[in-house]
Design a protein around this motif. Sequence first.
Motif, PDB file in Angstrom:
ATOM      1  N   ASP A 197     -42.192   4.964  10.341  1.00 37.60           N
ATOM      2  CA  ASP A 197     -42.007   6.062  11.280  1.00 37.60           C
ATOM      3  C   ASP A 197     -40.702   5.834  12.043  1.00 37.60           C
ATOM      4  OD1 ASP A 197     -42.534   4.103  13.207  1.00 37.60           O
ATOM      5  OD2 ASP A 197     -44.583   4.771  13.562  1.00 37.60           O
ATOM      6  N   PRO A 198     -40.253   6.828  12.844  1.00 37.51           N
ATOM      7  CA  PRO A 198     -38.965   6.661  13.537  1.00 37.51           C
ATOM      8  C   PRO A 198     -38.900   5.449  14.459  1.00 37.51           C
ATOM      9  CG  PRO A 198     -39.590   8.970  13.517  1.00 37.51           C
ATOM     10  CD  PRO A 198     -40.782   8.196  12.991  1.00 37.51           C
ATOM     11  N   ALA A 199     -40.011   5.136  15.141  1.00 35.24           N
ATOM     12  CA  ALA A 199     -39.991   3.994  16.055  1.00 35.24           C
ATOM     13  C   ALA A 199     -39.789   2.685  15.303  1.00 35.24           C
ATOM     14  CB  ALA A 199     -41.282   3.943  16.864  1.00 35.24           C
ATOM     15  N   SER A 200     -40.479   2.514  14.186  1.00 32.22           N
ATOM     16  CA  SER A 200     -40.311   1.272  13.425  1.00 32.22           C
ATOM     17  C   SER A 200     -38.941   1.225  12.749  1.00 32.22           C
ATOM     18  CB  SER A 200     -41.432   1.108  12.406  1.00 32.22           C
ATOM     19  OG  SER A 200     -41.510   2.209  11.520  1.00 32.22           O
ATOM     20  N   LEU A 201     -38.394   2.379  12.381  1.00 34.78           N
ATOM     21  CA  LEU A 201     -37.036   2.394  11.831  1.00 34.78           C
ATOM     22  C   LEU A 201     -36.040   1.950  12.895  1.00 34.78           C
ATOM     23  CD1 LEU A 201     -34.951   2.999   9.645  1.00 34.78           C
ATOM     24  CD2 LEU A 201     -35.024   5.407  10.351  1.00 34.78           C
ATOM     25  N   ALA A 202     -36.204   2.431  14.118  1.00 36.97           N
ATOM     26  CA  ALA A 202     -35.308   2.011  15.202  1.00 36.97           C
ATOM     27  C   ALA A 202     -35.434   0.511  15.458  1.00 36.97           C
ATOM     28  CB  ALA A 202     -35.631   2.796  16.473  1.00 36.97           C
ATOM     29  N   ASP A 218     -25.669   3.649   8.048  1.00 36.03           N
ATOM     30  CA  ASP A 218     -24.300   3.810   8.544  1.00 36.03           C
ATOM     31  C   ASP A 218     -23.735   5.176   8.180  1.00 36.03           C
ATOM     32  OD1 ASP A 218     -24.285   1.325   9.698  1.00 36.03           O
ATOM     33  OD2 ASP A 218     -23.183   0.337   8.074  1.00 36.03           O
ATOM     34  N   ARG A 219     -24.069   5.648   6.969  1.00 37.43           N
ATOM     35  CA  ARG A 219     -23.538   6.939   6.517  1.00 37.43           C
ATOM     36  C   ARG A 219     -24.291   8.128   7.102  1.00 37.43           C
ATOM     37  NH1 ARG A 219     -24.011   4.385   1.592  1.00 37.43           N
ATOM     38  NH2 ARG A 219     -25.595   5.883   0.880  1.00 37.43           N
ATOM     39  N   LEU A 220     -25.604   8.002   7.236  1.00 35.49           N
ATOM     40  CA  LEU A 220     -26.418   9.177   7.525  1.00 35.49           C
ATOM     41  C   LEU A 220     -27.293   9.060   8.766  1.00 35.49           C
ATOM     42  CD1 LEU A 220     -27.686   9.756   3.865  1.00 35.49           C
ATOM     43  CD2 LEU A 220     -25.777  10.909   4.980  1.00 35.49           C
ATOM     44  N   GLY A 221     -27.431   7.853   9.287  1.00 39.69           N
ATOM     45  CA  GLY A 221     -28.428   7.614  10.320  1.00 39.69           C
ATOM     46  C   GLY A 221     -28.193   8.330  11.630  1.00 39.69           C
ATOM     47  N   SER A 222     -26.955   8.716  11.939  1.00 36.17           N
ATOM     48  CA  SER A 222     -26.706   9.406  13.202  1.00 36.17           C
ATOM     49  C   SER A 222     -27.414  10.752  13.244  1.00 36.17           C
ATOM     50  CB  SER A 222     -25.205   9.602  13.419  1.00 36.17           C
ATOM     51  OG  SER A 222     -24.640  10.387  12.376  1.00 36.17           O
ATOM     52  N   GLY A 223     -27.751  11.288  12.085  1.00 34.16           N
ATOM     53  CA  GLY A 223     -28.513  12.524  12.055  1.00 34.16           C
ATOM     54  C   GLY A 223     -30.002  12.312  12.198  1.00 34.16           C
ATOM     55  N   MET A 228     -28.336   9.382  23.306  1.00 35.01           N
ATOM     56  CA  MET A 228     -27.932  10.300  24.378  1.00 35.01           C
ATOM     57  C   MET A 228     -28.375   9.724  25.713  1.00 35.01           C
ATOM     58  SD  MET A 228     -30.652  13.304  23.408  1.00 35.01           S
ATOM     59  CE  MET A 228     -30.093  13.246  21.700  1.00 35.01           C
ATOM     60  N   GLN A 229     -28.024  10.423  26.786  1.00 37.83           N
ATOM     61  CA  GLN A 229     -28.425   9.997  28.117  1.00 37.83           C
ATOM     62  C   GLN A 229     -29.526  10.904  28.639  1.00 37.83           C
ATOM     63  OE1 GLN A 229     -25.265   9.254  30.877  1.00 37.83           O
ATOM     64  NE2 GLN A 229     -24.246   7.798  29.524  1.00 37.83           N
ATOM     65  N   ALA A 230     -30.326  10.358  29.563  1.00 32.02           N
ATOM     66  CA  ALA A 230     -31.482  11.082  30.078  1.00 32.02           C
ATOM     67  C   ALA A 230     -31.857  10.548  31.447  1.00 32.02           C
ATOM     68  CB  ALA A 230     -32.664  10.921  29.114  1.00 32.02           C
ATOM     69  N   SER A 231     -32.750  11.265  32.100  1.00 31.41           N
ATOM     70  CA  SER A 231     -33.291  10.848  33.396  1.00 31.41           C
ATOM     71  C   SER A 231     -34.796  10.666  33.265  1.00 31.41           C
ATOM     72  CB  SER A 231     -33.003  11.905  34.465  1.00 31.41           C
ATOM     73  OG  SER A 231     -31.614  12.122  34.599  1.00 31.41           O
ATOM     74  N   VAL A 232     -35.325   9.629  33.920  1.00 31.45           N
ATOM     75  CA  VAL A 232     -36.769   9.387  33.873  1.00 31.45           C
ATOM     76  C   VAL A 232     -37.494  10.542  34.553  1.00 31.45           C
ATOM     77  CG1 VAL A 232     -38.636   7.846  34.555  1.00 31.45           C
ATOM     78  CG2 VAL A 232     -36.421   6.898  33.864  1.00 31.45           C
ATOM     79  N   HIS A 233     -38.443  11.134  33.854  1.00 35.80           N
ATOM     80  CA  HIS A 233     -39.204  12.272  34.375  1.00 35.80           C
ATOM     81  C   HIS A 233     -40.587  11.838  34.846  1.00 35.80           C
ATOM     82  CE1 HIS A 233     -40.418  16.398  34.933  1.00 35.80           C
ATOM     83  NE2 HIS A 233     -41.439  16.255  34.094  1.00 35.80           N
ATOM     84  N   THR A 234     -41.289  11.053  34.040  1.00 36.16           N
ATOM     85  CA  THR A 234     -42.585  10.509  34.434  1.00 36.16           C
ATOM     86  C   THR A 234     -42.656   9.064  33.968  1.00 36.16           C
ATOM     87  OG1 THR A 234     -43.704  11.177  32.384  1.00 36.16           O
ATOM     88  CG2 THR A 234     -43.709  12.761  34.199  1.00 36.16           C
ATOM     89  N   PHE A 235     -43.474   8.257  34.657  1.00 37.97           N
ATOM     90  CA  PHE A 235     -43.665   6.869  34.226  1.00 37.97           C
ATOM     91  C   PHE A 235     -45.003   6.371  34.740  1.00 37.97           C
ATOM     92  CE2 PHE A 235     -43.050   2.195  34.855  1.00 37.97           C
ATOM     93  CZ  PHE A 235     -43.017   1.881  33.499  1.00 37.97           C
TER      94      PHE A 235
END
Length: 297
Positions: A197-202, A218-223, A228-235
């Motif tokens: 899944d995406p989390a394990s790939l990361a 390296d060729r395709l992973g940026s897609g 990006m940047q973000a602000s914490v909304h809930t925690f």
Amino acid sequence: MTDLPTPPPSCRPPGETPWHVVIPVKDTRFGKSRLARATGADRAALSRAVADDTIAAAVGAVGAARVLVVTSDAGLTAQLVRLGIDVVPDPGVGLNPAIVAGLRRLTHTGRLSRPAALLGDLPCLTAVDLRAALAAAHPHDQSFVPDADGVGTVLRCGGMASGLRPRFGSDSAARHAADGAARLDLDLPRLRTDVDDPASLAAAIGLGLGPRTAGLVDRLGSGWIQGMQASVHTFDPEHHTGSVLLDDGRQVSFTAAAFEASGLRLVRLGQRLTVEVADEMVVSLGIVGIGPGQQIR
């Protein structure tokens, strides 16, 4: 792709080994279904690259003659046969029956040395780490190595092919332990990180990928995984879950696993973070200006 990545000389087997390694690989055209939304048309290529790197690590650990792959992937089969790797057709009824088909081949061909069943989706795996795991398994008649979460299984080892009972799938670690197999909680994150899944790939990208998967990312992973940047909304400080507001206005969630892997202890509402997002889920978090692997001060 006509050949597997070549293990460096230091990773090639130093001599005779008592192990045969059975690797089940789903037809790469249909593999990694949980990565379909994130990777789109690149899913098959990613599945193939992950399989190539896993098999190459196993070859580096025990030698091509002691690796057996169970697959219905025609392209992969043709490549492996050229390299002298035994291939058994996948019966197509699930992961465990595929492994059993490989174990039966070992028995029927008189290869009575010790068998090990290895997942085929370990793109960070190195020959050195696999050899270390097999060495740790050697004193035990039956053993297994759990995945990074401690719930699944990445490697199941036995005393002989006819006595190894694979129970891969959800909660497989508990089932293997209930069968009497010794649990080996080894400090080998490259072995214990399977990608589905995406989390394990990361997580795998953070550990360092094998050459085929790394080249593709390296060729395709940026897609697939976008920084990006973000602000914490809930925690939720008790459960380490929450959400962030991306600068484009989207609200996306993060799991406890993603938070705990970040090295952060707490975050406050409104705090600015750098995040990586895949499939509308935060898969990694960090402090603005601090890159992966850098110390948080």
